[in-house]
Design a protein around this motif. Structure first.
Motif, short mmCIF file in Angstrom:
data_model
loop_
_atom_site.label_atom_id
_atom_site.label_comp_id
_atom_site.label_asym_id
_atom_site.label_seq_id
_atom_site.Cartn_x
_atom_site.Cartn_y
_atom_site.Cartn_z
N LYS A 10 40.81 52.21 44.27
CA LYS A 10 39.41 51.91 44.59
C LYS A 10 38.77 51.08 43.49
O LYS A 10 39.11 51.21 42.31
CB LYS A 10 38.62 53.21 44.76
N ARG A 11 37.79 50.28 43.89
CA ARG A 11 36.99 49.53 42.91
C ARG A 11 35.88 50.46 42.42
O ARG A 11 34.77 50.46 42.94
CB ARG A 11 36.40 48.27 43.56
N GLN A 12 36.20 51.23 41.38
CA GLN A 12 35.25 52.22 40.89
C GLN A 12 35.02 52.12 39.37
O GLN A 12 34.34 52.95 38.78
CB GLN A 12 35.77 53.63 41.23
N TYR A 76 42.85 41.64 41.95
CA TYR A 76 43.51 42.87 42.37
C TYR A 76 44.49 43.29 41.28
O TYR A 76 44.81 42.53 40.37
CB TYR A 76 44.22 42.70 43.71
N SER A 77 44.96 44.51 41.37
CA SER A 77 45.81 45.07 40.31
C SER A 77 47.10 44.26 40.16
O SER A 77 47.70 43.86 41.16
CB SER A 77 46.13 46.53 40.62
N GLY A 229 41.96 44.79 40.25
CA GLY A 229 41.73 45.32 41.59
C GLY A 229 40.94 46.61 41.60
O GLY A 229 40.58 47.10 42.68
N GLU A 230 40.68 47.18 40.44
CA GLU A 230 39.93 48.44 40.37
C GLU A 230 38.59 48.27 39.65
O GLU A 230 37.89 49.25 39.39
CB GLU A 230 40.78 49.50 39.66
N LEU A 231 38.25 47.02 39.32
CA LEU A 231 36.97 46.75 38.66
C LEU A 231 35.90 46.39 39.69
O LEU A 231 36.17 45.66 40.64
CB LEU A 231 37.11 45.58 37.67
N LYS A 232 34.71 46.91 39.48
CA LYS A 232 33.59 46.52 40.34
C LYS A 232 33.15 45.10 39.98
O LYS A 232 33.01 44.77 38.81
CB LYS A 232 32.40 47.47 40.13
N PRO A 234 34.50 41.99 39.75
CA PRO A 234 35.26 41.45 38.62
C PRO A 234 34.75 40.10 38.11
O PRO A 234 34.87 39.80 36.93
CB PRO A 234 36.69 41.32 39.18
N ASP A 469 45.72 46.99 48.94
CA ASP A 469 44.94 46.16 48.00
C ASP A 469 45.09 44.70 48.39
O ASP A 469 45.88 43.96 47.82
CB ASP A 469 45.47 46.41 46.59
N GLU A 474 36.44 38.97 45.75
CA GLU A 474 35.25 39.82 45.73
C GLU A 474 34.01 38.94 45.71
O GLU A 474 33.96 37.92 45.03
CB GLU A 474 35.27 40.69 44.47
#
Length: 476
Positions: A10-12, A76-77, A229-232, A234, A469, A474
């Motif tokens: 998740k992007r959290q 993304y990751s 991929g997990e950054l809000k 980016p 993913d 974004e």
């Protein structure tokens, strides 16, 4: 399905987490243990050595901004893996994956062994610590880190915050201690910095070597491509993290080096195996015993983050069909637990079979090869796909600077000390073809592995992500 209950990456992660992530990656044991490389190759010229540290900070920023374009364009990751696949095709991406499957655990093992060495050495004050307890402690720490990673990224946040405070706090004590001695104006402390450029000026070749020594101390500035991929948001978060973390680390590094040079003579720094411990013994002898534990705690957080990064590469490779589907499965905490288990297991084997010195040798040579190819890919993609949506484009001269540094890091070891093991490194990279041709190009299927996947899914309670993913830009 409720978004919070979906099993996926998740992007959290926001600005605070990303800044901590970068600081932890950049600040390792080097600034505490051995900043003497820059001073040695600066011919013990104090002023030149401080200038080299400042130059290294600028060079690291250019490299980090190059990585920022990759992480923002492909958010993304494991973005750097997909970027190589996009630029150079699946073969090059697989060879990068092939080397990371061994390089990642090798780095984990070297960090775990170094952590164990500093954690256990205070109990053996009069002699070197035995090998067996060191390896046992390294194995225990590595598996603890693996368990923590299997609990998901959010569970690591408080550890990251504590580690960042510990690192900055210890360097803050060293920095403020040196500044206090300067303010007091003791002659022997002030004179050394007043005549900073009086020593012999180093030759250009030695000056270049000094820059490389300092550049390694700043390595890790582009590591957010592993977790993009997990950054809000980016496109906003990554640049903000870079321009917060790197100036902070630069100021702390410069102040720490000024403090070392205020308290210790250049010759004392060169003769010290751990400069921070020597400094503490001279200024605050009551805390000398605590410094090795602080270094170990610092390395623990680096180990924690490196396990996370290595697992993300295996995860994205599995999603792209270059590793079995098993490695893209997630547990209830949205962690790629099988990818974590793979890296921790291989790291454990490396700890048991090798020594620290054997492990560290030539790791950076392999890293430099792939860094060079990645930076070259930015230029290649700019030419091939000029209309590709890029929310952020790095200033073009920065890519040439980073390419020059990466090329130098590859060529200088080959020219300076040509040895057969560099040939072995290239042969090892190419040995990935033995697996790529049958498994990826010819698409051979292993029926027994598909059955094994079902059993492992039941055993570890893991499943395919609810929402993969996807390679989607974004919105900023």
């Amino acid at each position: 399905m409720d978004t919070e209950k979906e099993i996926r990456l998740k992007r959290q992660l926001g600005y605070f987490w990303g800044t901590n992530f970068l600081i932890i990656n950049i600040i390792g044991a080097g600034i505490f243990v051995s900043p003497k490389g820059v001073l040695e190759y600066s011919s013990m010229n104090v002023g030149v050595s401080l200038c080299v540290w400042a130059v290294c900070a600028v060079l690291t920023t250019t490299s980090a901004l190059c990585s920022a374009e990759i992480g923002i364009t492909f958010p993304y990751s494991g973005a750097h893996y997909y970027f190589l696949k996009r630029c150079f095709g699946p073969l090059v991406a697989f060879l990068r994956l092939w080397t990371s499957l061994f390089l990642g655990p090798g780095i984990l093992a070297s960090q775990a062994l170094l952590l164990a060495e500093y954690g256990i050495q205070p109990f053996y004050a009069s002699c070197s610590a035995p090998t067996l307890p060191k390896k046992c402690l390294a194995l225990a720490v590595l598996w603890i880190v693996g368990i923590l990673n299997s609990r998901g990224v959010k569970e690591l946040s408080w550890l990251q915050a504590v580690s960042t405070m510990l690192k900055i706090g210890l360097l803050g004590i060293i920095s403020l201690g040196g500044l206090f001695l300067l303010v007091r104006g003791r002659k022997e402390n002030v004179l050394r910095l007043q005549n900073a450029f009086d020593a012999e000026f180093p030759e250009i070749s030695r000056l270049i070597e000094a820059v490389f020594q300092g550049y390694f101390a700043f390595s890790g500035g582009g590591s957010f491509t592993y977790v993009a991929g997990e950054l809000k948001k980016p496109s906003k978060t990554i640049p903000r993290c870079i321009f917060t973390a790197l100036p902070l680390v630069t100021v702390v590094y410069l102040l720490a080096n000024i403090s070392y040079l205020t308290v210790l003579t250049p010759r004392e720094i060169l003769s010290s195996d751990a400069v921070a411990i020597t400094w503490t013994d001279r200024v605050i002898p009551q805390l000398t015993w605590a410094v090795p534990f602080a270094i170990s705690a610092s390395l623990f957080s680096n180990l924690l983050i490196n396990v996370l990064e290595s697992a993300r590469v295996s995860y994205i490779a599995s999603e792209n069909g270059q590793l079995p589907m098993l490695f893209s499965t997630l547990n209830v905490h949205s962690s790629p637990v099988i990818a974590v288990l793979l890296n921790v297991s291989m790291g454990s084997i490396a700890i048991v079979l090798t020594s620290l010195i054997e492990l560290i040798n030539y790791l950076y040579f392999v890293v430099s090869i792939w860094t060079l190819l990645t930076v070259t890919g930015i230029l290649k993609l700019r030419y091939q796909e000029p209309n590709l949506h890029r929310p952020y484009k790095v200033f073009l001269p920065f890519t040439f600077i980073t390419t020059g540094i990466s090329l130098s890091l590859v060529l200088i070891p080959l020219v300076k000390s040509p040895k057969m093991h560099y040939i072995y490194v290239f042969l090892f990279i190419l040995s990935g073809l033995l697996f790529y041709v049958p498994l990826i190009h010819l698409k051979w299927k292993m029926v027994w592995f598909q059955k094994l996947t079902c059993y492992v899914q039941l055993l570890f309670n893991i499943c395919i992500p609810d929402v993969s993913d996807e390679h989607i830009h974004e919105e900023s």
